[in-house]
Design a protein around this motif. Structure first.
Motif, PDB file in Angstrom:
ATOM      1  N   GLU A  86      -0.957   4.870  11.619  1.00 26.04           N
ATOM      2  CA  GLU A  86      -1.846   3.785  11.797  1.00 26.04           C
ATOM      3  C   GLU A  86      -1.842   2.912  10.660  1.00 26.04           C
ATOM      4  OE1 GLU A  86      -6.721   3.052  12.875  1.00 26.04           O
ATOM      5  OE2 GLU A  86      -5.904   4.795  11.869  1.00 26.04           O
ATOM      6  N   PHE A  87      -1.844   1.688  10.984  1.00 26.17           N
ATOM      7  CA  PHE A  87      -1.763   0.427   9.919  1.00 26.17           C
ATOM      8  C   PHE A  87      -3.118  -0.128  10.121  1.00 26.17           C
ATOM      9  CE2 PHE A  87       2.805   1.756  10.286  1.00 26.17           C
ATOM     10  CZ  PHE A  87       3.292   1.164   9.063  1.00 26.17           C
ATOM     11  N   LEU A  88      -3.597  -0.659   8.920  1.00 32.20           N
ATOM     12  CA  LEU A  88      -4.921  -1.349   8.931  1.00 32.20           C
ATOM     13  C   LEU A  88      -4.329  -2.754   8.285  1.00 32.20           C
ATOM     14  CD1 LEU A  88      -7.637   0.990   7.523  1.00 32.20           C
ATOM     15  CD2 LEU A  88      -6.592   0.589  10.023  1.00 32.20           C
ATOM     16  N   LEU A  89      -4.712  -3.774   8.966  1.00 40.05           N
ATOM     17  CA  LEU A  89      -4.315  -5.081   8.712  1.00 40.05           C
ATOM     18  C   LEU A  89      -5.304  -5.775   8.098  1.00 40.05           C
ATOM     19  CD1 LEU A  89      -1.496  -7.236  10.618  1.00 40.05           C
ATOM     20  CD2 LEU A  89      -3.347  -8.099   8.974  1.00 40.05           C
ATOM     21  N   PRO A  90      -5.941  -6.129   6.850  1.00 38.96           N
ATOM     22  CA  PRO A  90      -7.057  -7.130   6.464  1.00 38.96           C
ATOM     23  C   PRO A  90      -6.575  -8.320   6.543  1.00 38.96           C
ATOM     24  CG  PRO A  90      -6.017  -5.873   4.597  1.00 38.96           C
ATOM     25  CD  PRO A  90      -5.174  -5.252   5.976  1.00 38.96           C
ATOM     26  N   ASP A  91      -7.328  -9.282   6.757  1.00 44.49           N
ATOM     27  CA  ASP A  91      -7.156 -10.553   6.548  1.00 44.49           C
ATOM     28  C   ASP A  91      -6.864 -11.092   5.225  1.00 44.49           C
ATOM     29  OD1 ASP A  91      -9.786 -10.255   5.739  1.00 44.49           O
ATOM     30  OD2 ASP A  91     -10.287 -12.521   6.526  1.00 44.49           O
ATOM     31  N   PRO A  92      -5.720 -12.211   5.043  1.00 45.52           N
ATOM     32  CA  PRO A  92      -5.642 -12.562   3.850  1.00 45.52           C
ATOM     33  C   PRO A  92      -6.342 -13.536   3.256  1.00 45.52           C
ATOM     34  CG  PRO A  92      -4.024 -13.303   5.398  1.00 45.52           C
ATOM     35  CD  PRO A  92      -4.874 -12.488   6.195  1.00 45.52           C
ATOM     36  N   GLY A 137     -15.495  -7.869   2.026  1.00 48.31           N
ATOM     37  CA  GLY A 137     -15.588  -9.259   2.845  1.00 48.31           C
ATOM     38  C   GLY A 137     -14.094  -9.486   3.822  1.00 48.31           C
ATOM     39  N   HIS A 138     -13.551  -8.459   3.867  1.00 45.86           N
ATOM     40  CA  HIS A 138     -12.082  -8.605   4.676  1.00 45.86           C
ATOM     41  C   HIS A 138     -12.321  -8.125   6.077  1.00 45.86           C
ATOM     42  CE1 HIS A 138      -9.073  -9.267   1.649  1.00 45.86           C
ATOM     43  NE2 HIS A 138      -9.542  -8.188   1.036  1.00 45.86           N
ATOM     44  N   LYS A 139     -11.991  -9.179   7.124  1.00 46.84           N
ATOM     45  CA  LYS A 139     -11.953  -8.844   8.289  1.00 46.84           C
ATOM     46  C   LYS A 139     -10.691  -7.827   8.673  1.00 46.84           C
ATOM     47  CE  LYS A 139     -13.349 -13.207  10.201  1.00 46.84           C
ATOM     48  NZ  LYS A 139     -12.964 -14.496  11.130  1.00 46.84           N
ATOM     49  N   TYR A 237      -6.182   5.093  -2.283  1.00 46.91           N
ATOM     50  CA  TYR A 237      -7.082   5.144  -1.155  1.00 46.91           C
ATOM     51  C   TYR A 237      -7.050   6.542  -0.521  1.00 46.91           C
ATOM     52  CZ  TYR A 237      -3.283   4.042   2.061  1.00 46.91           C
ATOM     53  OH  TYR A 237      -2.191   4.029   2.478  1.00 46.91           O
ATOM     54  N   ASP A 238      -8.197   7.139   0.107  1.00 48.74           N
ATOM     55  CA  ASP A 238      -7.911   8.212   0.544  1.00 48.74           C
ATOM     56  C   ASP A 238      -7.569   7.998   1.980  1.00 48.74           C
ATOM     57  OD1 ASP A 238      -8.922   9.808  -1.724  1.00 48.74           O
ATOM     58  OD2 ASP A 238     -10.842   9.300  -0.998  1.00 48.74           O
ATOM     59  N   GLY A 239      -6.883   9.091   2.564  1.00 51.51           N
ATOM     60  CA  GLY A 239      -6.632   8.931   4.113  1.00 51.51           C
ATOM     61  C   GLY A 239      -5.048   8.942   4.404  1.00 51.51           C
ATOM     62  N   GLU A 240      -4.636   9.165   5.626  1.00 54.31           N
ATOM     63  CA  GLU A 240      -3.290   9.042   6.016  1.00 54.31           C
ATOM     64  C   GLU A 240      -2.979   7.837   6.750  1.00 54.31           C
ATOM     65  OE1 GLU A 240      -1.039  11.577   4.886  1.00 54.31           O
ATOM     66  OE2 GLU A 240      -2.677  11.792   3.555  1.00 54.31           O
ATOM     67  N   HIS A 241      -3.599   7.018   6.827  1.00 51.60           N
ATOM     68  CA  HIS A 241      -3.361   5.432   7.246  1.00 51.60           C
ATOM     69  C   HIS A 241      -2.646   4.670   6.188  1.00 51.60           C
ATOM     70  CE1 HIS A 241      -7.329   5.115   5.278  1.00 51.60           C
ATOM     71  NE2 HIS A 241      -7.178   4.046   5.017  1.00 51.60           N
ATOM     72  N   ALA A 242      -2.035   3.621   6.637  1.00 47.78           N
ATOM     73  CA  ALA A 242      -1.280   2.571   5.922  1.00 47.78           C
ATOM     74  C   ALA A 242      -2.132   1.397   5.884  1.00 47.78           C
ATOM     75  CB  ALA A 242       0.282   2.478   6.334  1.00 47.78           C
ATOM     76  N   PHE A 243      -1.852   0.546   4.800  1.00 50.58           N
ATOM     77  CA  PHE A 243      -2.247  -0.764   4.968  1.00 50.58           C
ATOM     78  C   PHE A 243      -0.879  -1.775   5.044  1.00 50.58           C
ATOM     79  CE2 PHE A 243      -6.008   1.468   3.105  1.00 50.58           C
ATOM     80  CZ  PHE A 243      -7.067   0.555   3.898  1.00 50.58           C
ATOM     81  N   ILE A 244      -1.017  -2.874   5.779  1.00 54.66           N
ATOM     82  CA  ILE A 244      -0.221  -3.902   5.332  1.00 54.66           C
ATOM     83  C   ILE A 244      -0.862  -5.277   4.751  1.00 54.66           C
ATOM     84  CG2 ILE A 244      -0.571  -4.626   7.948  1.00 54.66           C
ATOM     85  CD1 ILE A 244       2.399  -5.631   8.173  1.00 54.66           C
ATOM     86  N   LEU A 245      -0.400  -5.502   3.557  1.00 56.74           N
ATOM     87  CA  LEU A 245      -1.010  -6.690   2.802  1.00 56.74           C
ATOM     88  C   LEU A 245      -0.001  -7.850   2.819  1.00 56.74           C
ATOM     89  CD1 LEU A 245      -1.389  -4.119  -0.280  1.00 56.74           C
ATOM     90  CD2 LEU A 245      -2.724  -4.293   1.573  1.00 56.74           C
ATOM     91  N   GLN A 246      -0.709  -9.018   2.626  1.00 57.01           N
ATOM     92  CA  GLN A 246      -0.178 -10.467   2.833  1.00 57.01           C
ATOM     93  C   GLN A 246      -0.382 -10.952   1.481  1.00 57.01           C
ATOM     94  OE1 GLN A 246      -0.704 -11.809   6.776  1.00 57.01           O
ATOM     95  NE2 GLN A 246      -2.147 -10.520   6.872  1.00 57.01           N
ATOM     96  N   PRO A 247       0.725 -11.042   0.548  1.00 58.36           N
ATOM     97  CA  PRO A 247       0.569 -11.956  -0.662  1.00 58.36           C
ATOM     98  C   PRO A 247       0.564 -13.350  -0.220  1.00 58.36           C
ATOM     99  CG  PRO A 247       2.316 -10.067  -0.786  1.00 58.36           C
ATOM    100  CD  PRO A 247       1.943 -10.238   0.777  1.00 58.36           C
TER     101      PRO A 247
END
Length: 480
Positions: A86-92, A137-139, A237-247
């Motif tokens: 699972e990937f979590l995508l926070p708004d940049p 504050g991230h969506k 972070y804890d957990g076995e999910h991933a994040f997709i970050l946007q520089p």
């Protein structure tokens, strides 16, 4: 002089996938790799089987759709090695608008097919526990792709090819080849010469060098050499999910679970030579900054426990910026008379099986498509496998059972045999590495040096001490 239908140059994911497919269709195959299997680009990826969400912005809809369908195939045929993620995508902040991100995820779902095995994307509340590690504050949105041990995927393709009759020759270099009537005559290191009806040049970053220097020919296509670097850091972070970050530069950076660590990458930097696969201080700072923009837990360059870089040989489609160069591949069959020469430009881990299928069809080989349904070695999971894991858990640490089961699947029984205690697995080299596993990797998976085993067949180089690594290297040297 030995003769083969196919001589494949390159022991990365493309070369081994082609070898597996070709051997399964009844061709005689020799694959040569000047170093170890997956010793370059194919072990330096982000470890993902994915469609490439950001490729949608480049209108690469066909590539994304093909990749997502291949993701389903790989999940079916290598369930021990490839697992949903699972990937979590926070708004940049100040980046892509949220409506665009949600629309992109909807399109990603559609291209993957509504009946796929993975959950569809969804929006999450800011209060979702998975977001606890993020600055407030991230969506947030969630979508799914898959994770793979890239170097093991290469090794398993090679094993599958060998079990169907292919010869896999590591530490064997193509020195030169010339056309002689209906065959290529190839000179290899070790004073070996072979004949082949067809050569497939799957040398990755060296594809042009092989054409120009070893085969004394040229191709219409060209490659762009793009360096991608990664860092391995303490957990953010804890957990076995991933994040997709946007520089701010519009790229994407993945933050992935990696055992007790996080894997963060990648970069896109044009380089001149394959030897330029070395991470720079600027890249480390860039990746740390990408993480620090999002996570509460701040990361300093001095905390990095490991890093790696690889050079991707991407098909040159004329794009000016490295981040925009296509990840699609091009297969080029030269038009010279006599024996055939097929060169592979570009490609990626996810599409290697499909690339192999297309390569053989381009050569006029009878269609088989067995790789769509036939499991890779160890992927034939069943109830007996589950019972074996239950039995192992009575005397083997749970973390060790998990690692070995994910790496070897049903072939784990070839390692443990009739053992009922850790002591029966032979010498302990450190962490959870025992002699029985080392012997298996040497005998069955072409491991020759300690680094082959520590950084490619396993990732235990992160766990063993310097002294333990030296002990393993000395033991393996004596065994040769």
């Amino acid at each position: 002089m030995d003769g083969f239908d196919l001589l494949i140059i390159g022991g990365g994911i493309n070369g081994t996938a082609i070898a597996r497919d070709a051997a399964g269709r009844g061709l005689s195959v020799l694959l040569v790799e000047k170093d170890d299997l997956a010793s370059h680009t194919s072990s330096a990826s982000s470890k993902l089987i994915h469609g490439g969400l950001r490729y949608l912005e480049q209108y690469e809809f066909g590539l994304v759709r093909e990749s997502l369908h291949e993701r389903e195939t790989m999940l079916r045929t290598a369930p021990h090695l490839i697992r949903p993620l699972e990937f979590l995508l926070p708004d940049p902040p100040g980046g892509r608008p949220w409506w665009m991100i949600r629309a992109g995820l909807l399109l990603y779902d559609m291209l993957g097919g509504w009946r796929g095995s993975l959950p569809r994307s969804r929006g999450l509340k800011k209060s979702d526990p998975s977001a606890a590690a993020l600055k407030p504050g991230h969506k947030l949105a969630s979508y799914w792709d898959a994770w793979v041990d890239d170097a093991r995927l290469v090794a398993l393709n090679a094993v599958a090819a060998a079990e169907r009759g292919a010869e896999i020759a590591t530490r064997a270099e193509l020195l030169s080849a010339r056309r002689d009537g209906d065959y290529w005559v190839a000179e290899l290191s070790g004073d070996r010469a072979v004949r082949a009806a067809t050569i497939i040049n799957a040398a990755g970053p060296w594809v042009s060098d092989v054409l120009n220097e070893r085969l004394e020919t040229e191709a219409e296509s060209r490659v762009r050499l793009i360096k991608g670097s990664h860092i391995v850091a303490p957990r953010l972070y804890d957990g076995e999910h991933a994040f997709i970050l946007q520089p701010p530069d519009g790229r994407v950076v993945f933050a992935l679970p990696y055992g007790a660590h996080n894997l963060i990458g990648t970069t896109d930097i044009a380089v001149a030579e394959p030897k330029d696969a070395v991470i720079s201080e600027a890249e480390i700072a860039y990746l740390c900054d990408a993480a620090n923009r999002y996570f509460v837990r701040q990361l300093a360059p001095g905390e990095i426990v490991w890093s790696y870089a690889g050079v991707r040989a991407l098909y040159d489609d004329g794009e000016a910026e490295a981040k925009n160069v296509t990840r699609d591949y091009r297969l080029e069959l030269d038009d010279m008379p006599g024996p055939k020469l097929l060169s592979v430009f570009g490609g990626k881990i996810t599409t290697a099986r499909h690339l192999a299928d297309e390569a053989l069809e381009k050569l006029g080989v009878t269609t088989s498509r067995f790789t769509r349904t036939t499991p890779l070695p160890g992927g034939d999971l069943d109830a007996a496998f589950n019972r074996m894991l239950v039995a192992l858990a009575t005397w083997m640490p749970p973390e060790m059972v998990l690692r070995l089961s994910r790496a070897y699947g049903t072939r784990l029984n070839r390692i443990v045999g009739k053992a009922t205690s850790l002591g029966q697995l032979g010498r302990h080299f450190g962490a959870d590495l025992y002699e029985a596993e080392v012997r298996y990797l040497i005998d069955q998976e072409y491991a020759r040096e300690a680094d082959d085993l520590l950084w490619r067949r396993t990732k235990l180089g992160l766990m063993l001490t310097t002294a333990e690594k030296r002990g393993l290297a000395a033991w393996m040297k004596k065994r040769r």
